[in-house]
Design a protein around this motif. Structure first.
Motif, PDB file in Angstrom:
ATOM      1  N   ASN A  11      41.138  12.337  46.962  1.00  0.00           N
ATOM      2  CA  ASN A  11      42.416  13.018  46.800  1.00  0.00           C
ATOM      3  C   ASN A  11      42.827  13.618  48.133  1.00  0.00           C
ATOM      4  O   ASN A  11      41.989  13.886  48.998  1.00  0.00           O
ATOM      5  N   ALA A  13      45.131  16.801  49.631  1.00  0.00           N
ATOM      6  CA  ALA A  13      45.851  18.021  49.274  1.00  0.00           C
ATOM      7  C   ALA A  13      47.170  18.098  50.027  1.00  0.00           C
ATOM      8  O   ALA A  13      47.213  17.898  51.248  1.00  0.00           O
ATOM      9  N   SER A  34      47.081  18.614  44.916  1.00  0.00           N
ATOM     10  CA  SER A  34      46.652  17.357  45.533  1.00  0.00           C
ATOM     11  C   SER A  34      47.207  16.151  44.795  1.00  0.00           C
ATOM     12  O   SER A  34      47.736  16.251  43.683  1.00  0.00           O
ATOM     13  N   SER A  36      45.828  12.233  43.756  1.00  0.00           N
ATOM     14  CA  SER A  36      44.687  11.323  43.682  1.00  0.00           C
ATOM     15  C   SER A  36      45.116   9.936  44.149  1.00  0.00           C
ATOM     16  O   SER A  36      46.213   9.473  43.818  1.00  0.00           O
ATOM     17  N   SER A 132      35.691  19.681  35.913  1.00  0.00           N
ATOM     18  CA  SER A 132      36.216  20.099  37.219  1.00  0.00           C
ATOM     19  C   SER A 132      35.483  21.331  37.741  1.00  0.00           C
ATOM     20  O   SER A 132      35.246  21.467  38.945  1.00  0.00           O
ATOM     21  N   SER A 141      36.834  20.563  46.883  1.00  0.00           N
ATOM     22  CA  SER A 141      37.938  19.656  46.584  1.00  0.00           C
ATOM     23  C   SER A 141      37.558  18.567  45.587  1.00  0.00           C
ATOM     24  O   SER A 141      38.428  17.845  45.093  1.00  0.00           O
ATOM     25  N   ARG A 144      39.320  18.340  42.120  1.00  0.00           N
ATOM     26  CA  ARG A 144      40.634  17.708  41.964  1.00  0.00           C
ATOM     27  C   ARG A 144      40.517  16.213  41.674  1.00  0.00           C
ATOM     28  O   ARG A 144      41.431  15.611  41.107  1.00  0.00           O
ATOM     29  N   VAL A 151      47.587  16.985  40.905  1.00  0.00           N
ATOM     30  CA  VAL A 151      46.604  17.918  40.343  1.00  0.00           C
ATOM     31  C   VAL A 151      46.704  19.281  41.026  1.00  0.00           C
ATOM     32  O   VAL A 151      46.799  19.362  42.257  1.00  0.00           O
ATOM     33  N   TRP A 153      44.718  22.935  41.549  1.00  0.00           N
ATOM     34  CA  TRP A 153      43.445  23.647  41.440  1.00  0.00           C
ATOM     35  C   TRP A 153      43.761  25.136  41.461  1.00  0.00           C
ATOM     36  O   TRP A 153      44.247  25.663  42.449  1.00  0.00           O
ATOM     37  N   CYS A 166      40.782  22.799  37.499  1.00  0.00           N
ATOM     38  CA  CYS A 166      41.912  21.927  37.805  1.00  0.00           C
ATOM     39  C   CYS A 166      42.617  21.469  36.532  1.00  0.00           C
ATOM     40  O   CYS A 166      42.025  21.452  35.450  1.00  0.00           O
TER      41      CYS A 166
END
Length: 330
Positions: A11, A13, A34, A36, A132, A141, A144, A151, A153, A166
């Protein structure tokens, strides 16, 4: 023996976190957001074996040191053992389809895949939110990468980290025209790990308080740009949040320099945010978001700047668990 297998996406951010309020639990100082990525994946196989006396991990065939295993993978495995009530060690084999330690979040995808594969092996029925929290223990991270799409967090406020988890806010097909171009300028291992770098920044950067205020104030605007598929605003905010994090790095002492000359060329080429928005994690290789209609032009520019290759990624639908769900070509 108990076996499990899973594949998880990397992912990137957009709203980043750089600094922790609790290092032992990997609790961040701020919320982050973020995306994915379908093109960057890690596949992990976990085998719990009663004959083992310790956890063992291999990444792309290379055995990790006991200290590396203890610092990352065993944090997840210990929690899984606690939940399942099984005091049994594991062998973990992970394979990635992209350079590790070059700022492309290989550890995030790897720990997420490990978390999902461990849950699969132990027969645990856990929802993504709880998974998560466990993935977060191994690598911040990584939590995520338990989801696909867009997503968030939540940093949370509790000391035990139970409110730091998340959730998916938009699915992978919410913005089909958005693509990520990832030029590879170098696959060299970074000199300072993200974990160490964050610690230095929290201890020494005078700009940290200002940045945390910036994140709180602008996160709603980033969410709106995605919700409305407002490319111009999204590109601008993506650039600003990347620059904000790297300003903290430069303000740390000694300064943390993860970018290189090629990185600066990307910043110079796309800094106006007209057709693309760049973002850098702790490494020199950027992610350059653009619309599908402009992807060819942006890719051409990246190659002209010196990229040895450009990875084009759509947004990932999320992890896949079990042998039938694993892409054997990765």
């Amino acid at each position: 023996m108990l076996e499990g297998e899973a594949e998880a996406p990397s992912n990137i951010a957009i709203v980043k976190y750089w600094g922790k309020r609790n290092s032992a639990l990997n609790l961040p100082l701020n919320d982050s957001l973020s995306i994915s990525l379908e093109a960057l994946k890690v596949r992990s196989k976990v085998v719990f074996d009663p004959e083992l006396s310790k956890d063992k991990v291999r990444v792309n065939g290379v055995k990790l040191s006991d200290e590396e295993v203890k610092s990352y993978a065993s944090r997840v495995l210990d929690r899984m053992r606690e939940i399942s009530g099984k005091s049994i060690y594991a062998v973990v084999d992970s394979w990635s389809n992209f350079p590790s330690s070059a700022g492309l979040a290989s550890s995030a995808a790897g720990i997420a895949a490990l978390t999902l594969a461990s849950s699969d092996a132990l027969g645990l029925k856990m929802d993504p939110k709880e998974l998560s929290k466990i993935a977060r223990l191994g690598s911040g991270s990584a939590c995520r990468s338990v989801y696909g799409g867009f997503v968030i967090w939540h940093s949370g406020a509790r000391d035990d980290g139970e409110d730091s988890f998340c959730e998916q806010i938009f699915t992978h097909d919410h913005w089909r025209d958005l693509v990520d171009l990832i030029p590879i300028f170098t696959d060299e291992k970074k000199r300072i790990s993200s974990r160490k770098g964050m610690s230095v920044s929290v201890e020494t950067s005078n700009l940290m308080k200002c940045r945390l205020e910036f994140v709180r104030e602008t996160l709603p605007s980033v969410l709106d740009s995605i919700r409305n598929r407002d490319a111009k605003k999204f590109f601008e905010m993506t650039i600003r949040h990347s620059n904000s994090m790297h300003a903290i790095m430069m303000d740390s002492f000694p300064p943390l320099i993860y970018l290189n000359a090629m990185s600066l060329k990307v910043i110079d080429s796309f800094g106006d945010g007209k057709i693309a928005g760049y973002t850098f994690d702790a490494g020199p290789n950027p992610h350059v978001f653009t619309l599908r209609k402009d992807a060819e032009s942006v890719e051409k520019t990246l190659i002209e700047l010196g990229a040895t290759k450009v990875i084009k990624s759509d947004i990932s639908a999320g992890p896949r668990v079990g042998k039938k769900g694993v892409d054997e070509n990765n």
